[in-house]
Design an enzyme around this catalytic site. Structure first.
Site, PDB file in Angstrom:
ATOM      1  N   GLY A  53       0.829  -1.209   0.000  1.00 43.06           N
ATOM      2  CA  GLY A  53       0.000   0.000   0.000  1.00 43.06           C
ATOM      3  C   GLY A  53       0.853   1.244   0.000  1.00 43.06           C
ATOM      4  O   GLY A  53       2.063   1.188  -0.250  1.00 43.06           O
ATOM      5  N   ASN A  54       0.229   2.380   0.260  1.00 46.13           N
ATOM      6  CA  ASN A  54       0.971   3.637   0.361  1.00 46.13           C
ATOM      7  C   ASN A  54       0.357   4.467   1.487  1.00 46.13           C
ATOM      8  O   ASN A  54      -0.650   4.083   2.069  1.00 46.13           O
ATOM      9  CB  ASN A  54       0.960   4.378  -0.984  1.00 46.13           C
ATOM     10  CG  ASN A  54      -0.440   4.700  -1.432  1.00 46.13           C
ATOM     11  OD1 ASN A  54      -1.126   5.511  -0.823  1.00 46.13           O
ATOM     12  ND2 ASN A  54      -0.900   4.026  -2.487  1.00 46.13           N
ATOM     13  N   ARG A  55       1.000   5.589   1.791  1.00 47.05           N
ATOM     14  CA  ARG A  55       0.616   6.340   2.989  1.00 47.05           C
ATOM     15  C   ARG A  55      -0.463   7.388   2.729  1.00 47.05           C
ATOM     16  O   ARG A  55      -0.723   8.226   3.588  1.00 47.05           O
ATOM     17  CB  ARG A  55       1.864   6.968   3.620  1.00 47.05           C
ATOM     18  CG  ARG A  55       2.842   5.894   4.122  1.00 47.05           C
ATOM     19  CD  ARG A  55       3.905   6.440   5.054  1.00 47.05           C
ATOM     20  NE  ARG A  55       4.741   7.432   4.416  1.00 47.05           N
ATOM     21  CZ  ARG A  55       4.754   8.719   4.708  1.00 47.05           C
ATOM     22  NH1 ARG A  55       3.977   9.176   5.657  1.00 47.05           N
ATOM     23  NH2 ARG A  55       5.536   9.537   4.071  1.00 47.05           N
ATOM     24  N   SER A  56      -1.096   7.357   1.574  1.00 46.01           N
ATOM     25  CA  SER A  56      -2.153   8.347   1.320  1.00 46.01           C
ATOM     26  C   SER A  56      -3.322   8.133   2.285  1.00 46.01           C
ATOM     27  O   SER A  56      -3.813   7.022   2.445  1.00 46.01           O
ATOM     28  CB  SER A  56      -2.638   8.216  -0.128  1.00 46.01           C
ATOM     29  OG  SER A  56      -3.750   9.050  -0.310  1.00 46.01           O
ATOM     30  N   ALA A  67      -3.992   7.830  -4.669  1.00 44.93           N
ATOM     31  CA  ALA A  67      -2.648   7.309  -4.937  1.00 44.93           C
ATOM     32  C   ALA A  67      -2.831   5.844  -5.323  1.00 44.93           C
ATOM     33  O   ALA A  67      -3.209   5.016  -4.497  1.00 44.93           O
ATOM     34  CB  ALA A  67      -1.777   7.444  -3.698  1.00 44.93           C
TER      35      ALA A  67
END
Ligand code: C5P
Length: 397
Positions: free
Chosen positions: A204-207, A273
């Site tokens: 995943g990502n930190r958005s 994102a």
């Protein structure tokens, strides 16, 4: 940005402590906030706190400031009145038009919109007297935010909990927003996609989704018909904002949801994102280190470029706005990346921002540069994610 003169009335309920956050959010958004408290409110929250946070003198006494006719001056000067919390008693007084305290006088002397955030125990909220008072206030044009359903002061829970401060502020400011996007169907994606590795793990990502949600909330406030496609949102739009929320998790789910929604939308804003790659195979059960040894190899395959596909397939007149989150700190280099990206994607506008370990993703504020299809700068904005939403939506007017 228009600086509003906002009167925040605080009445005597335990939720008064949360009114401090309402005042704070309004001040941080740049507004001039004048707090009027009842005697009851002062049993729950102190004047010094409210004066420090509002940066103005806090008023409570009807018989102070008589020379400047304060009992009407505050209401006459107000662009907006927010009463949070509004107790059952204070709503009864408002409904009856009583002016036995400074807040009552302020409301009666004002032509500004009034937004109230009720807070009380469920039995009081559902009492026939309260129900009738709320109906009367609504009929007179008072805007009612909440109450939410949840934990109350004691052990009980149910309807009656004051809405969250940010939700109250968003709903109140929406009352005054120009309705310049009325009737426009706008799809906004927000958050960060997650690509499953196995039943318990993902890439995943930190958005957090804050910027996309702020755009959706601002668009709805300006009259747009908004579909928000949220991927693993950390924040949600307030229940009061008329937004259709579609929740997704992976890139392929987001693609299917946004393609469906875009079919009859005038505008698509891709603030999410989106993962560029996903694991080629998703393990059916949890991957065990015992069976992997010291190295675990994951094969990743490219995800579809949703933005590019939307731009290529857009209908005549449909506006497609992309985002570019880059870690490039140098402005010129960032602009070059942005120009190359908008050319590659074929979008109408690209909202460019820098992200890093402590900027952009997950933070409260943002700073963006907006490029048009030719790569020219058509806007720049910084501040809260809500204030950055404004110039992005101005592209559509
Ligand atoms: O450079 P990147 O492809 O990440 O560009 C970001 C923009 O493209 C964002 O608007 C994002 O929502 C969109 N995007 C997409 N599909 C992808 C990757 C990014 O629509 N697979």
């Amino acid at each position: 940005m228009t600086v509003l003169n906002v009167v925040v009335g605080i009445t005597g309920g335990i939720a008064a402590y949360k009114a401090v956050a309402v005042v704070r959010a309004l001040v941080l958004a740049g507004h001039d906030v004048h707090v009027v408290v009842t005697e009851g409110a002062l049993r729950f929250v102190g004047k010094p706190t409210l004066e420090a946070i509002s940066r103005n003198t806090v008023h409570s006494d009807l018989y102070e400031g008589v020379a400047e006719v304060r009992h009407v001056a505050l209401g006459q000067a107000a662009d907006l009145i927010i009463i949070a919390p509004a107790t059952a008693n204070s709503m009864a007084k408002l409904a009856a038009g009583l002016a036995d305290d400074l807040l009552g006088n302020t409301v009666l002397a004002s032509t500004a919109p009034v937004v109230i955030a009720p807070a009380m125990h469920t039995e009081m909220w559902q009492n026939a007297a309260t129900v009738a008072n709320v109906a009367l206030l609504r009929a007179r044009g008072v805007h009612v935010v909440g109450p939410a359903v949840g934990q109350l002061t004691g052990a009980d829970s149910g309807p009656g909990r004051m809405s969250e401060p940010d939700d109250i502020v968003a709903a109140a400011l929406a009352v005054l927003a120009p309705k310049d996007l009325l009737g426009q169907r706008i799809v906004v994606t927000a958050g960060g996609t997650r690509e499953a590795i196995d039943p318990v793990r993902f890439i995943g990502n930190r958005s957090s989704g804050r910027q996309g949600v702020a755009i959706a909330v601002a668009a709805a406030a300006r009259g747009a018909d908004v579909t928000l496609i949220g991927a693993n949102l950390e924040v949600r739009p307030p229940a009061s904002a008329a937004i259709r929320l579609v929740e997704v998790s992976s890139t392929l789910e987001l693609q299917s949801a946004v393609t469906d929604a875009a079919a009859d939308a005038e505008v698509v804003i891709m603030a999410a994102a989106v993962a560029d790659y996903r694991p080629e195979r998703v393990a059916g059960s949890k991957i065990k280190k015992e069976s992997q040894g010291d190295t675990l190899r994951l094969d990743l395959v490219r995800n579809p470029d949703i933005l590019r596909a939307l731009a290529v397939g857009r209908r005549e007149g449909q506006v497609i706005i992309g985002f570019a989150a880059e870690t490039e700190a140098d402005r010129e280099a960032l602009l070059e990346l942005g120009r190359a990206k908008i050319a590659r994607k074929g979008a109408d506008y690209l909202v460019l921002n820098t992200v890093g370990w402590s900027e952009g993703f997950g933070t409260e504020g943002n700073a963006v540069i907006i490029l048009d299809a030719a790569g020219d700068i058509v806007g720049e904005a910084s501040g809260s994610k809500a204030s950055v939403a404004g110039p992005i939506l101005d592209l559509l007017t």
